[in-house]
Scaffold this active site. Sequence first.
Site, PDB file in Angstrom:
ATOM      1  CB  CYS A   1      -0.993  -0.022   1.164  1.00 34.88           C
ATOM      2  SG  CYS A   1      -0.245   0.020   2.814  1.00 34.88           S
TER       3      CYS A   1
ATOM      4  CG  ASP B   1      -5.309   5.715   2.433  1.00 31.47           C
ATOM      5  OD1 ASP B   1      -5.378   5.322   3.611  1.00 31.47           O
ATOM      6  OD2 ASP B   1      -4.390   6.416   1.997  1.00 31.47           O
TER       7      ASP B   1
ATOM      8  CG  ASN C   1       4.385  -1.614   5.238  1.00 27.10           C
ATOM      9  OD1 ASN C   1       5.508  -1.896   5.622  1.00 27.10           O
ATOM     10  ND2 ASN C   1       3.438  -2.524   5.190  1.00 27.10           N
TER      11      ASN C   1
END
Length: 145
Positions: free
Chosen positions: A3, A117, A6
């Site tokens: 991602c 996210d 992290n």
Amino acid sequence: MVCLGNICRSPLAEGILKSKLPQDKFIVDSAGTSNYHMGSPPDKRSVAVARKYGLDISNLKGRQFSVADFDAFDYIYVMDESNYNNVISLARNKQDKEKVKFILNDVYPNQNYNVPDPYYGGDHGFENVYKMLDEACSIIAKSLI
Ligand code: 4NP
């Protein structure tokens, strides 16, 4: 599992997939495309949602994805399109590029959906991410065992 930071999505994905695979046969790791959180533990909201479902990810440490990961791993699962583009930009050849997969494509083939996210949202975002990753990792584990 890759991602941006992290600390939110990929450490969860690492913990979930590890829990579904025999430990002696697979290496599961995670990294961020950024260097923002190198050496940091996962976000406390990721640690909490993992704990809620019986997983301990509190000992993981953030690290940055590097080109050596193309040699170390057979599959590189990214969480979103931005991660995909960042990882692909480091690929040296076709073989590297073919390792990179959107993690939700195992649930929704060829759709290239993003795992959102959750960093700037509330706890509900982490619960949502957990469920998405759990579903994807169940399918991935079945395909690998
Ligand atoms: P992750 O979430 O990529 O799922 O770990 C984020 C964590 C930190 C930041 C962005 C996303 N940040 O900008 O610091």
